[in-house]
Structures are given as structure tokens and as C-alpha cells.
Write a protein that holds these residues in place. Structure first.
Motif, mmCIF file in Angstrom:
data_model
loop_
_atom_site.group_PDB
_atom_site.id
_atom_site.type_symbol
_atom_site.label_atom_id
_atom_site.label_comp_id
_atom_site.label_asym_id
_atom_site.label_seq_id
_atom_site.Cartn_x
_atom_site.Cartn_y
_atom_site.Cartn_z
ATOM 1 N N GLY A 92 32.650 42.661 59.942
ATOM 2 C CA GLY A 92 33.105 41.334 60.343
ATOM 3 C C GLY A 92 33.019 40.318 59.223
ATOM 4 O O GLY A 92 33.119 39.114 59.461
ATOM 5 N N GLY A 93 32.843 40.775 57.986
ATOM 6 C CA GLY A 93 32.650 39.869 56.867
ATOM 7 C C GLY A 93 33.869 39.725 55.980
ATOM 8 O O GLY A 93 34.834 40.492 56.061
ATOM 9 N N VAL A 94 33.809 38.721 55.114
ATOM 10 C CA VAL A 94 34.853 38.494 54.120
ATOM 11 C C VAL A 94 34.638 39.468 52.971
ATOM 12 O O VAL A 94 33.516 39.668 52.506
ATOM 13 C CB VAL A 94 34.790 37.036 53.592
ATOM 14 N N LEU A 95 35.700 40.070 52.495
ATOM 15 C CA LEU A 95 35.609 40.994 51.369
ATOM 16 C C LEU A 95 35.323 40.223 50.090
ATOM 17 O O LEU A 95 35.955 39.204 49.798
ATOM 18 C CB LEU A 95 36.912 41.769 51.208
ATOM 19 N N LEU A 96 34.356 40.697 49.315
ATOM 20 C CA LEU A 96 34.022 40.082 48.037
ATOM 21 C C LEU A 96 34.294 41.071 46.911
ATOM 22 O O LEU A 96 34.072 42.276 47.063
ATOM 23 C CB LEU A 96 32.553 39.664 47.995
ATOM 24 N N SER A 97 34.770 40.546 45.799
ATOM 25 C CA SER A 97 35.045 41.375 44.630
ATOM 26 C C SER A 97 34.645 40.612 43.384
ATOM 27 O O SER A 97 34.565 39.383 43.386
ATOM 28 C CB SER A 97 36.529 41.728 44.546
ATOM 29 N N SER A 98 34.416 41.358 42.315
ATOM 30 C CA SER A 98 34.065 40.723 41.051
ATOM 31 C C SER A 98 35.090 41.073 39.989
ATOM 32 O O SER A 98 36.039 41.812 40.229
ATOM 33 C CB SER A 98 32.668 41.165 40.616
ATOM 34 N N MET A 99 34.878 40.519 38.799
ATOM 35 C CA MET A 99 35.790 40.645 37.669
ATOM 36 C C MET A 99 37.163 40.083 38.048
ATOM 37 O O MET A 99 37.281 39.259 38.935
ATOM 38 C CB MET A 99 35.870 42.086 37.182
ATOM 39 N N GLY A 100 38.216 40.504 37.353
ATOM 40 C CA GLY A 100 39.532 39.917 37.568
ATOM 41 C C GLY A 100 40.414 40.748 38.476
ATOM 42 O O GLY A 100 40.030 41.805 38.971
ATOM 43 N N ASN A 101 41.613 40.254 38.685
ATOM 44 C CA ASN A 101 42.602 40.915 39.530
ATOM 45 C C ASN A 101 43.004 42.252 38.904
ATOM 46 O O ASN A 101 43.555 42.287 37.810
ATOM 47 C CB ASN A 101 43.814 39.989 39.650
ATOM 48 N N PRO A 102 42.759 43.383 39.605
ATOM 49 C CA PRO A 102 43.063 44.693 39.027
ATOM 50 C C PRO A 102 44.431 45.235 39.417
ATOM 51 O O PRO A 102 44.788 46.346 39.018
ATOM 52 C CB PRO A 102 41.960 45.575 39.628
ATOM 53 N N ASN A 103 45.182 44.476 40.198
ATOM 54 C CA ASN A 103 46.431 44.994 40.739
ATOM 55 C C ASN A 103 47.512 45.114 39.664
ATOM 56 O O ASN A 103 47.477 44.409 38.645
ATOM 57 C CB ASN A 103 46.925 44.092 41.874
ATOM 58 N N PRO A 104 48.489 45.979 39.860
ATOM 59 C CA PRO A 104 49.544 46.201 38.858
ATOM 60 C C PRO A 104 50.579 45.085 38.846
ATOM 61 O O PRO A 104 51.761 45.310 39.083
ATOM 62 C CB PRO A 104 50.150 47.542 39.289
ATOM 63 N N MET A 105 50.111 43.863 38.580
ATOM 64 C CA MET A 105 51.010 42.728 38.448
ATOM 65 C C MET A 105 51.513 42.668 37.002
ATOM 66 O O MET A 105 50.874 43.180 36.092
ATOM 67 C CB MET A 105 50.278 41.436 38.815
ATOM 68 N N PRO A 106 52.654 42.007 36.757
ATOM 69 C CA PRO A 106 53.184 41.973 35.386
ATOM 70 C C PRO A 106 52.283 41.184 34.442
ATOM 71 O O PRO A 106 51.737 40.138 34.804
ATOM 72 C CB PRO A 106 54.541 41.275 35.559
ATOM 73 N N SER A 107 52.114 41.685 33.244
ATOM 74 C CA SER A 107 51.430 40.955 32.176
ATOM 75 C C SER A 107 52.492 40.456 31.217
ATOM 76 O O SER A 107 53.166 41.251 30.555
ATOM 77 C CB SER A 107 50.436 41.861 31.448
ATOM 78 N N TYR A 108 52.655 39.141 31.159
ATOM 79 C CA TYR A 108 53.702 38.598 30.299
ATOM 80 C C TYR A 108 53.360 38.755 28.831
ATOM 81 O O TYR A 108 54.262 38.845 27.993
ATOM 82 C CB TYR A 108 53.970 37.134 30.661
ATOM 83 N N PHE A 109 52.068 38.780 28.496
ATOM 84 C CA PHE A 109 51.706 39.036 27.101
ATOM 85 C C PHE A 109 52.285 40.368 26.635
ATOM 86 O O PHE A 109 52.709 40.509 25.481
ATOM 87 C CB PHE A 109 50.178 39.058 26.933
ATOM 88 N N ASP A 110 52.304 41.357 27.535
ATOM 89 C CA ASP A 110 52.822 42.675 27.166
ATOM 90 C C ASP A 110 54.342 42.692 27.052
ATOM 91 O O ASP A 110 54.909 43.662 26.546
ATOM 92 C CB ASP A 110 52.378 43.721 28.198
#
Length: 498
Positions: A92-110
Motif C-alpha cells: 500500500g506504499g509509494v514506490l521509491l527509487s534512487s539514482m536517475g531515470n533508467p528508462n530507454p528515453m532518448p539522450s540528445y547528447f548521443d
């Protein structure tokens, strides 16, 4: 009942294992243990893949692998989403995560390429010709003043001067260990750059590094007092951060112990909760009052940084901040790291630093106020190439956080919120903290930044540029590849081949 398999498998080669018990001693998560019969066993469900046991096993008998027992494949209802539903149904709790977003979103630097000089504008050899990587952050007056002889009178910028365009971003004492803070402080001093206290105050031992310290003022005001404000070289007002825009901070009570309690000026065992808004800031006018108050409290001797998360209307926000009297704006992209954040916020709120940075730089130039403030970009700066591209998109300097932690030994196992960091970084457990040698950590940080600086000099030399200042906002040196017309327009760059 656990409805999902363990995420990782611990693979032990019994032909190599000598039964030394090293893995049992090294694992703070309790993965390795001996059964009543004396057999070495594992609790795979407790493994976070920190690689500590693998790297310290003297026999090389261990490997960590993704669990081969998986759910029925489904591109929409992935194992991750199903597992998170099981977890929330159980707690029944809120999900917590650490570090940054790991999802396969586009990296514009690349997807951005850097131009190189050839014949008409020859490259520069950084080994034989001087390259300037020093930066000055702060307000720049555009008015030209001449002395009695008619010569231009130099104006000193009341700001920050660093030998490199790389600063260590905000990580509070409490979210990371004393030894990690010590390493950052020592490295910042040796490199002649700056590290940021985060919102947890400044431990008394680190006042000696004040000339290389940025002290932060967040909504909870933890550890904020006159001596603290005057101890640092600059003051940063934290309005938001990339990993959790619109969300405040939270340090659990079990971490608020000993010196952390004293530094934050709150009772031991109490949760340190920073509300989402500053309850005295609801407009740019309110922000200006805080900026003026902090300048007055420090005799107008310290530059003021305002840190904000990269969000959809960031250009307008930055325009207002530039008019509030702030000297520097720090923009944190949605891939920025964190000790703990609501998972749904971390993975779905905010925008990439590349788009935010270009948008802000363009807006401030259009309004003729770009020189009123400097820009620091953060949020997953992973290499010297990312740094060069960020500066060409409009930044004066970059913040690095996750990269700095990796230099200290972080393996991005994304379990910082548990306080069981096996590498002695994101923990307050004395037995774990001592695994990180501050002097060794500082040496590795100095090596990292020095390597990035050498690479930056090589890249600039290839561009025919001999000073980092010349690169700032020089988007003519960038080209996009595989980007849409809208993306190219926001970034302010042309497509490769044009």
C-alpha cells in the motif's frame, strides 16, 4: 507471498569457491549466509547487484546475472510493471527509487555531433599551444567603462572562479556518508573547483574547505544559520531538482543520527522532511526577497545560485530568476540522480537537460539579459563530450553527481534509499562507511576531472577553439543526427550535413 521471482541470480562456482566466507562478510544486504548445516547459500531476492561480492571474492567464484526465470513476455505489461503492482498491492506504499531515470528515453547528447576544423580554420594542438579551461560564474556587466586615459577598465565579476568547468553537484550529508563528503571536498580544493553541501548543512570538519564549497538553502532550512551561509564561496537556493520536480526532500529518521542530527539541527531519529515549496516563495518577487536577504546576511560578498528542475516552461522561469537578482541559475535535467524519489515522479516528470538548456540560453539572449546570469547544467553529464556539448548549448559550467559517485566506486545498484551501500557511499553504517577511503576517493575524483579536462582540451583543439569561454553557446559547432525539425529548432542546431 512474493508473486514475482527474484530480479537477480547469484551464481556460485563451487569448483572455485574455497568457503572463505568473504562474501558473507562483505554483503550488507544479507544475500550470502551459511545454513545450519554449514553450506554457503544465497537469498537471491535480497540481491541488488552491487557487485561487491563479485569483486571481493578472492577465488573469482561469483557472478550476478539477471534471473533466467521470467514472466510470460509482454511488451505492454512488462515484468517491471507487474512486479511493481505486486509490491504496492502487498504494502500500500509509494514506490521509491534512487539514482536517475533508467528508462530507454532518448539522450540528445548521443544525437549531437561536434564539428572539427580542417583547412580554413586550422585545429589547435593543445600539447603545444595554451588552452584556457578556467571559468568565472556570476553576473557580467555589459556596460563598458573607460579610465581617465581612455582604456577599458576591467570589471571583476563577484562570483566563482574555477580552473575547470566542472563542479560537484549537491549531495547532502546524510544521503551520502562523511567519507564521501570528505572526498568531494578534498578533490574540489585540489582541482580549484567547488562541491555542493546539498540540503543537509555543513559538517563542522568541512568548514576548512569553505573557499571551495557551495552551501545550499532548501525549503526545510536544515542546518542553515549565519556561520553556515558565510562559510561557503556561494549560496544555492534549491527550488527543485531533476529527479523529482515539484517534490521536496526526505531523509528517514534512521539516518538522522549523531553528527547528521547536529549538522541538520534536528533531533536524532526524526525525519528530515523538506516541503515541496518554499513556504515564503510563491512568486519571483518572493524569490527576490530571499536573494536579497541572503546577500545582506553575507555582506553582498557571495554569489547566489538558484537551482531549478528542467520543466516545460523552464525558459520563462529562468527569465524571472535572472531578474530576481540571482547571479547563477543551475538547471537539473530529468535524468539527474537522487538518494530517493517517488519512482513515478523520477521516471515521468521533467524534460531533458539538453532541451531545457538550449531553450533557456535562447530566451535569455532574446531578452538581452544573458549576461545577467551564468548557467550551470546538470542531470546525467556522463563524459567530457557531454560537457562540451552542454557548454556549446549555452552552459557556463556543468554539475556532475552520479559520475562523481561512480568515480568513488558506485555501481548504480539503485538501492541508496536502503542505507546499505556496500561501497560506503550512500550509507551511515560505520562498518560500511569505512570501506570508502576519503583520500583514495579524492584521488580518483581528481583523476576523473583531470582526464575530462584533457579530453575537453583535445576536443576544443580539434574545433579550432582555445578557450572554454569561446565555446559557450557556440551552437554553430554542433550538428544533430536523427532528430526532428522541432528538436533541431529547440536545440538551435542544424542537421548533420547542412
Amino acid at each position: 507471498m512474493e508473486y514475482r521471482p527474484a530480479r537477480f541470480e547469484v551464481l556460485r562456482n563451487m569448483d572455485k569457491c574455497n568457503g572463505c566466507n568473504r562474501c558473507v562478510k562483505e554483503c550488507a544486504c544479507g544475500v550470502h549466509y551459511r545454513s545450519d548445516s554449514g553450506k554457503l547459500c544465497t537469498r537471491d531476492y535480497a540481491c541488488v547487484d552491487c557487485q561487491r561480492c563479485v569483486e571481493t571474492c578472492p577465488a573469482g567464484a561469483l557472478k550476478i546475472a539477471l534471473n533466467r526465470n521470467t514472466f510470460h513476455p509482454n511488451d505492454n505489461w512488462s515484468e517491471r510493471y507487474i512486479g511493481e503492482i505486486y509490491k504496492q498491492a502487498a504494502t500500500g506504499g509509494v514506490l521509491l527509487s534512487s539514482m536517475g531515470n533508467p528508462n530507454p528515453m532518448p539522450s540528445y547528447f548521443d544525437r549531437i555531433l561536434i564539428n572539427a576544423s580542417q583547412v580554413t580554420n586550422p585545429p589547435i594542438d593543445p600539447l603545444r599551444e595554451p588552452m584556457e579551461t578556467k571559468i568565472t560564474l556570476g553576473r557580467r556587466d555589459r556596460e563598458i567603462v573607460r579610465d581617465a586615459s581612455g582604456r577599458i577598465a576591467p570589471k571583476l565579476v563577484r562570483g566563482l572562479s574555477a580552473d575547470v568547468p566542472i563542479l560537484f553537484s549537491a549531495m547532502s550529508y546524510g544521503s551520502i556518508s562523511y567519507n564521501a563528503h570528505a572526498a568531494l571536498a578534498m578533490a574540489a580544493k585540489e582541482l580549484n573547483t567547488y562541491y555542493n553541501t546539498g540540503e543537509g548543512g555543513l559538517h563542522k570538519d568541512f568548514y576548512a574547505y569553505g573557499d571551495n564549497t557551495i552551501v545550499q538553502v532548501a525549503s526545510g532550512r536544515f542546518g542553515v544559520h549565519s556561520d553556515y551561509l558565510n562559510a561557503g564561496a556561494a549560496i544555492e537556493i534549491k527550488m527543485g531538482q531533476g529527479a523529482k520536480p515539484g517534490i521536496g526532500g526526505h531523509l528517514p529518521g534512521e539516518k538522522t543520527v549523531g553528527d547528521i542530527s547536529a549538522t541538520r539541527m534536528i533531533p536524532e531519529g526524526s525525519d528530515a522532511i523538506s516541503p515541496a515549496p518554499h513556504h515564503d516563495i510563491y512568486s519571483i518577487e518572493d524569490l527576490r526577497q530571499l536573494v536579497d536577504s541572503l546577500k545582506e546576511a553575507t555582506g553582498h560578498a557571495k554569489p547566489i545560485i538558484v537551482k531549478v528542475a528542467a520543466v516545460h516552461n523552464i525558459a520563462v522561469i529562468a527569465s524571472g530568476i535572472a531578474r530576481s537578482g540571482a547571479d547563477i541559475i543551475a538547471i537539473d535535467g530529468y535524468r539527474g540522480g537522487t538518494g530517493a524519489a517517488p519512482t513515478r515522479i523520477r521516471d515521468n516528470v521533467g524534460i531533458p537537460i539538453e532541451l531545457a538548456l538550449a531553450s533557456v540560453d535562447s530566451r535569455l539572449r532574446q531578452e538581452g539579459i544573458r549576461d545577467r546570469v551564468s548557467l550551470i547544467a546538470g542531470g546525467s553529464i556522463r563524459s567530457s563530450a557531454d560537457m562540451i556539448k552542454a557548454i556549446a548549448l549555452g552552459a557556463d559550467a556543468v554539475y556532475i553527481g552520479t559520475a562523481a559517485l561512480c568515480a568513488l566506486g558506485c555501481h548504480l545498484c539503485r538501492s541508496c534509499q536502503q542505507g546499505k551501500c556496500n561501497w560506503g557511499i550512500a550509507t551511515q553504517n560505520p562498518e560500511l562507511t569505512k570501506r570508502l577511503d576519503p583520500e583514495e576517493g579524492a584521488r580518483r575524483l581528481v583523476n576523473l576531472v583531470s582526464a575530462w579536462t584533457h579530453e575537453a582540451e583535445e576536443i576544443m583543439g580539434g574545433m579550432g577553439i582555445n578557450a572554454i569561454e569561446v565555446l559557450r553557446g557556440n551552437r554553430l559547432m554542433l550538428r544533430g543526427i536523427g532528430l526532428t525539425e522541432t528538436e533541431l529548432r529547440i536545440l538551435g542546431i542544424s542537421h548533420a550535413g547542412e
